[in-house]
Design an enzyme around this catalytic site. Structure first.
Site, PDB file in Angstrom:
ATOM      1  N   ARG A 120       0.807  -1.233   0.000  1.00 29.66           N
ATOM      2  CA  ARG A 120       0.000   0.000   0.000  1.00 29.66           C
ATOM      3  C   ARG A 120       0.835   1.276   0.000  1.00 29.66           C
ATOM      4  NH1 ARG A 120      -2.719  -3.092   3.734  1.00 29.66           N
ATOM      5  NH2 ARG A 120      -4.553  -4.118   2.830  1.00 29.66           N
ATOM      6  N   LYS A 142       4.261  12.005 -10.563  1.00 29.40           N
ATOM      7  CA  LYS A 142       3.379  11.222 -11.436  1.00 29.40           C
ATOM      8  C   LYS A 142       4.053   9.894 -11.732  1.00 29.40           C
ATOM      9  CE  LYS A 142       0.719  14.681 -13.973  1.00 29.40           C
ATOM     10  NZ  LYS A 142       0.382  15.188 -15.335  1.00 29.40           N
ATOM     11  N   GLU A 184      12.319  18.864 -23.807  1.00 33.13           N
ATOM     12  CA  GLU A 184      11.702  19.203 -22.509  1.00 33.13           C
ATOM     13  C   GLU A 184      12.471  20.322 -21.802  1.00 33.13           C
ATOM     14  OE1 GLU A 184       8.886  17.733 -22.194  1.00 33.13           O
ATOM     15  OE2 GLU A 184       9.053  15.721 -23.048  1.00 33.13           O
ATOM     16  N   LYS A 222      10.067  23.260 -13.236  1.00 31.53           N
ATOM     17  CA  LYS A 222       9.017  22.253 -13.045  1.00 31.53           C
ATOM     18  C   LYS A 222       8.593  22.184 -11.579  1.00 31.53           C
ATOM     19  CE  LYS A 222       7.257  17.686 -13.654  1.00 31.53           C
ATOM     20  NZ  LYS A 222       7.254  16.411 -14.379  1.00 31.53           N
ATOM     21  N   GLU A 232      -2.633  18.575 -10.422  1.00 35.74           N
ATOM     22  CA  GLU A 232      -3.151  19.016 -11.713  1.00 35.74           C
ATOM     23  C   GLU A 232      -4.646  19.298 -11.666  1.00 35.74           C
ATOM     24  OE1 GLU A 232      -1.586  16.714 -14.953  1.00 35.74           O
ATOM     25  OE2 GLU A 232      -2.219  18.199 -16.426  1.00 35.74           O
ATOM     26  N   ARG A 237      -0.434  23.227 -13.631  1.00 35.48           N
ATOM     27  CA  ARG A 237       0.446  22.150 -14.082  1.00 35.48           C
ATOM     28  C   ARG A 237       0.264  21.895 -15.585  1.00 35.48           C
ATOM     29  NH1 ARG A 237       2.413  16.966 -10.468  1.00 35.48           N
ATOM     30  NH2 ARG A 237       3.705  16.078 -12.103  1.00 35.48           N
ATOM     31  N   ASN A 241       2.301  21.091 -20.396  1.00 37.57           N
ATOM     32  CA  ASN A 241       1.898  20.433 -21.637  1.00 37.57           C
ATOM     33  C   ASN A 241       2.205  21.263 -22.868  1.00 37.57           C
ATOM     34  OD1 ASN A 241       0.880  18.163 -20.353  1.00 37.57           O
ATOM     35  ND2 ASN A 241      -1.094  19.134 -19.998  1.00 37.57           N
ATOM     36  N   HIS A 244       2.769  19.715 -26.206  1.00 42.81           N
ATOM     37  CA  HIS A 244       2.409  18.307 -26.056  1.00 42.81           C
ATOM     38  C   HIS A 244       1.066  17.933 -26.663  1.00 42.81           C
ATOM     39  CE1 HIS A 244       5.973  17.967 -23.655  1.00 42.81           C
ATOM     40  NE2 HIS A 244       5.727  16.704 -23.348  1.00 42.81           N
ATOM     41  N   HIS A 248       1.713  15.010 -28.903  1.00 41.56           N
ATOM     42  CA  HIS A 248       1.194  13.673 -28.592  1.00 41.56           C
ATOM     43  C   HIS A 248       0.433  13.093 -29.768  1.00 41.56           C
ATOM     44  CE1 HIS A 248       1.329  14.050 -23.929  1.00 41.56           C
ATOM     45  NE2 HIS A 248       2.354  13.363 -24.382  1.00 41.56           N
ATOM     46  N   HIS A 261       9.784  10.398 -28.213  1.00 39.33           N
ATOM     47  CA  HIS A 261       8.847  11.366 -27.639  1.00 39.33           C
ATOM     48  C   HIS A 261       9.314  12.807 -27.850  1.00 39.33           C
ATOM     49  CE1 HIS A 261       6.086  13.217 -24.801  1.00 39.33           C
ATOM     50  NE2 HIS A 261       7.122  13.756 -24.177  1.00 39.33           N
TER      51      HIS A 261
HETATM   52  P1  NAD Z   1      13.644   5.591 -21.284  1.00 40.16           P
HETATM   53  O1  NAD Z   1      13.496   5.461 -19.850  1.00 40.16           O
HETATM   54  O2  NAD Z   1      13.052   4.548 -22.155  1.00 40.16           O
HETATM   55  O3  NAD Z   1      15.188   5.731 -21.652  1.00 40.16           O
HETATM   56  C1  NAD Z   1      15.571   5.812 -23.014  1.00 40.16           C
HETATM   57  C2  NAD Z   1      16.613   4.748 -23.372  1.00 40.16           C
HETATM   58  O4  NAD Z   1      17.880   5.139 -22.861  1.00 40.16           O
HETATM   59  C3  NAD Z   1      16.349   3.372 -22.785  1.00 40.16           C
HETATM   60  O5  NAD Z   1      16.697   2.403 -23.747  1.00 40.16           O
HETATM   61  C4  NAD Z   1      17.296   3.274 -21.598  1.00 40.16           C
HETATM   62  O6  NAD Z   1      17.695   1.963 -21.340  1.00 40.16           O
HETATM   63  C5  NAD Z   1      18.444   4.107 -22.075  1.00 40.16           C
HETATM   64  N1  NAD Z   1      19.208   4.790 -21.029  1.00 40.16           N
HETATM   65  C6  NAD Z   1      18.710   5.505 -19.992  1.00 40.16           C
HETATM   66  N2  NAD Z   1      19.686   6.098 -19.321  1.00 40.16           N
HETATM   67  C7  NAD Z   1      20.849   5.736 -19.912  1.00 40.16           C
HETATM   68  C8  NAD Z   1      22.205   6.050 -19.679  1.00 40.16           C
HETATM   69  N3  NAD Z   1      22.571   6.911 -18.714  1.00 40.16           N
HETATM   70  N4  NAD Z   1      23.121   5.487 -20.477  1.00 40.16           N
HETATM   71  C9  NAD Z   1      22.769   4.668 -21.501  1.00 40.16           C
HETATM   72  N5  NAD Z   1      21.493   4.362 -21.786  1.00 40.16           N
HETATM   73  C10 NAD Z   1      20.547   4.890 -20.999  1.00 40.16           C
HETATM   74  O7  NAD Z   1      13.044   6.988 -21.841  1.00 40.16           O
HETATM   75  P2  NAD Z   1      12.938   8.440 -21.207  1.00 40.16           P
HETATM   76  O8  NAD Z   1      12.891   9.344 -22.377  1.00 40.16           O
HETATM   77  O9  NAD Z   1      13.931   8.687 -20.139  1.00 40.16           O
HETATM   78  O10 NAD Z   1      11.509   8.426 -20.516  1.00 40.16           O
HETATM   79  C11 NAD Z   1      10.321   8.330 -21.270  1.00 40.16           C
HETATM   80  C12 NAD Z   1       9.193   7.955 -20.357  1.00 40.16           C
HETATM   81  O11 NAD Z   1       9.044   8.982 -19.375  1.00 40.16           O
HETATM   82  C13 NAD Z   1       7.855   7.834 -21.055  1.00 40.16           C
HETATM   83  O12 NAD Z   1       7.233   6.636 -20.657  1.00 40.16           O
HETATM   84  C14 NAD Z   1       7.072   9.032 -20.555  1.00 40.16           C
HETATM   85  O13 NAD Z   1       5.685   8.780 -20.476  1.00 40.16           O
HETATM   86  C15 NAD Z   1       7.672   9.239 -19.200  1.00 40.16           C
HETATM   87  N6  NAD Z   1       7.537  10.604 -18.679  1.00 40.16           N
HETATM   88  C16 NAD Z   1       6.983  10.740 -17.448  1.00 40.16           C
HETATM   89  C17 NAD Z   1       6.828  11.998 -16.888  1.00 40.16           C
HETATM   90  C18 NAD Z   1       6.273  12.128 -15.511  1.00 40.16           C
HETATM   91  O14 NAD Z   1       5.968  13.247 -15.084  1.00 40.16           O
HETATM   92  N7  NAD Z   1       6.161  11.059 -14.765  1.00 40.16           N
HETATM   93  C19 NAD Z   1       7.263  13.130 -17.595  1.00 40.16           C
HETATM   94  C20 NAD Z   1       7.838  12.952 -18.854  1.00 40.16           C
HETATM   95  C21 NAD Z   1       7.976  11.678 -19.387  1.00 40.16           C
HETATM   96 ZN    ZN Z   2       7.128  15.321 -22.747  1.00 38.35          ZN
END
Ligand code: NAD
Ligand code: ZN
Length: 360
Positions: A120, A142, A184, A222, A232, A237, A241, A244, A248, A261
């Site tokens: 939990r 989030k 971003e 942020k 939000e 917040r 976007n 986005h 998106h 992305h």
């Molecule tokens: P990711 O986590 O998939 O990382 C991208 C790639 O890089 C992966 O293959 C990973 O293995 C590799 N990688 C990561 N760090 C590395 C490093 N230091 N060295 C070598 N390889 C590395 O992608 P991302 O762009 O970091 O995150 C995208 C995700 O984040 C999406 O699912 C999106 O929805 C989410 N997101 C969430 C929020 C939130 O507020 N929670 C905000 C923005 C994005």
């Molecule tokens: Zn984004």
């Protein structure tokens, strides 16, 4: 530098410092966390950075276990979340343990979600390893996973107890993932800090040298927005976007895996800048300086002709930002000055998407 995220009893610090990963254990102890640590990471990130984290946690008695998922967005699923929970339980973790998310946004969202439901809810620490994760996803609470029906449809608000940002881990990030993260970074500066845009322009995109204080200031943008609107519900917040809505739509319209992305968001930002010029008086020169910055980080700014405008509009119609048919679109009055507008119509968006086919 340190960014305080002030959320009452859910407050925490974001520490940004080169070499911090190797001192994660003592840093986590100082933040008051206790019990055993469960590191959640992906196979790629773990290969480069898990050993240093494990050793530093071991050194201060957190007795860590390691739980890996495959790299990639597909790991943000309910079945992976269940697998990780089972693996935690099998390793003897319980409500006295805490989770450490080592990775990009995928690992952060998945591990945070696991931490929000395991027994939990147990504490968790973010150790973000991509630009996206460092400036965006690790801060704000989030967490969640995807469904076949759409991204991020299952989740919870669960704030971390601490965020450990070590810019040196970016050295192992592939160039394309490094560059997309700047969509971003530029988004944050564009909505709240025009002066930062000029500083970002001075970075050399061929290196991985981002000063810790620039990362911290970008995170702080942020953090201030999250503080003002944690769940939000107040429309503040929503400023995050920016770029986005159409971004998106484009991301969803492209065959899975072809566009990152941040690359889709770069195009979404171009469309949002055009709409800002039209609806909220953004000057063409301010718009151009932001576009130049996206181009500086090799983000594509022209939409592939194979992606039809109708398909993008159809995908964006499913976006959760289209509450009850009403479009709430983030625009800029000026660089650093974003607001939520209801003046943008579907046909305005259609024209903006068409415009993305023209060279800039
Ligand atoms: P990711 O986590 O998939 O990382 C991208 C790639 O890089 C992966 O293959 C990973 O293995 C590799 N990688 C990561 N760090 C590395 C490093 N230091 N060295 C070598 N390889 C590395 O992608 P991302 O762009 O970091 O995150 C995208 C995700 O984040 C999406 O699912 C999106 O929805 C989410 N997101 C969430 C929020 C939130 O507020 N929670 C905000 C923005 C994005
Ligand atoms: Zn984004």
């Amino acid at each position: 530098p340190t960014v305080h995220v002030d959320l009452g009893e859910r407050s925490y610090e974001v520490l940004v410092e080169t070499g911090l990963l190797a001192r994660a254990g003592e840093t986590i102890a100082r933040a008051g966390l206790k019990g055993r640590a469960a590191i959640v990471s992906d196979e790629t990130v773990a290969k480069y950075h898990a050993e240093a984290l494990q050793a530093s946690l071991q050194a201060v008695g957190f007795n860590p276990t390691l739980h890996l998922v495959p790299a990639g967005e597909a790991s943000k699923s309910m079945s992976r979340a269940e697998e990780v929970c089972s693996s935690l339980a099998a390793a003897g973790h319980d409500r006295r343990s805490f989770v450490v998310a080592l990775g990009g946004g995928v690992v952060g969202d998945l591990a945070g979600f696991v931490a929000s439901v395991f027994y939990r809810g147990i504490p968790f620490v973010q150790v973000p390893t991509t630009i996206v994760a460092q400036v965006d996803s690790s801060v704000g609470g989030k967490t969640g996973v995807n469904l076949a029906e759409g991204k991020n449809l299952l989740g919870a608000f669960h704030q971390p107890k601490l965020v450990i940002v070590d810019p040196s881990v970016l050295a192992t990030l592939p160039a394309r993932e490094y560059h997309e993260g700047f969509a971003e970074v530029i988004k944050h500066a564009a909505i709240r800090d025009a002066a930062m845009l000029a500083e970002i322009a001075k970075l050399d995109p061929a290196t991985r040298d981002v000063p810790a204080d620039l990362i911290a200031r970008n995170i702080a943008i942020k953090a201030r927005i999250v503080e003002a609107d944690e769940h939000e519900t107040k429309g503040i917040r929503a400023l995050l976007n920016f770029g986005h809505t159409i971004g998106h739509g484009i991301e969803a319209a492209v065959p899975y895996g072809e566009m990152l992305h941040g690359e889709a968001i770069g195009l979404g930002l171009r469309a949002a800048l055009l709409l800002s010029e039209k609806h909220s008086g953004l000057s063409p020169s301010a718009s151009k300086s932001i576009l130049d910055l996206l181009a500086h980080f090799h983000l594509p700014l022209v939409l592939d002709p194979a992606i039809t405008t109708g398909r993008v509009l159809h995908k964006l119609g499913r976006d959760k930002k289209f509450e009850a048919g009403k479009v709430r679109f983030v625009l800029l009055r000026d660089a650093g000055d974003a607001f939520v507008s209801d003046a943008v119509t579907t046909s305005d968006m259609e024209a903006a998407i068409e415009h993305l086919r023209m060279p800039r």
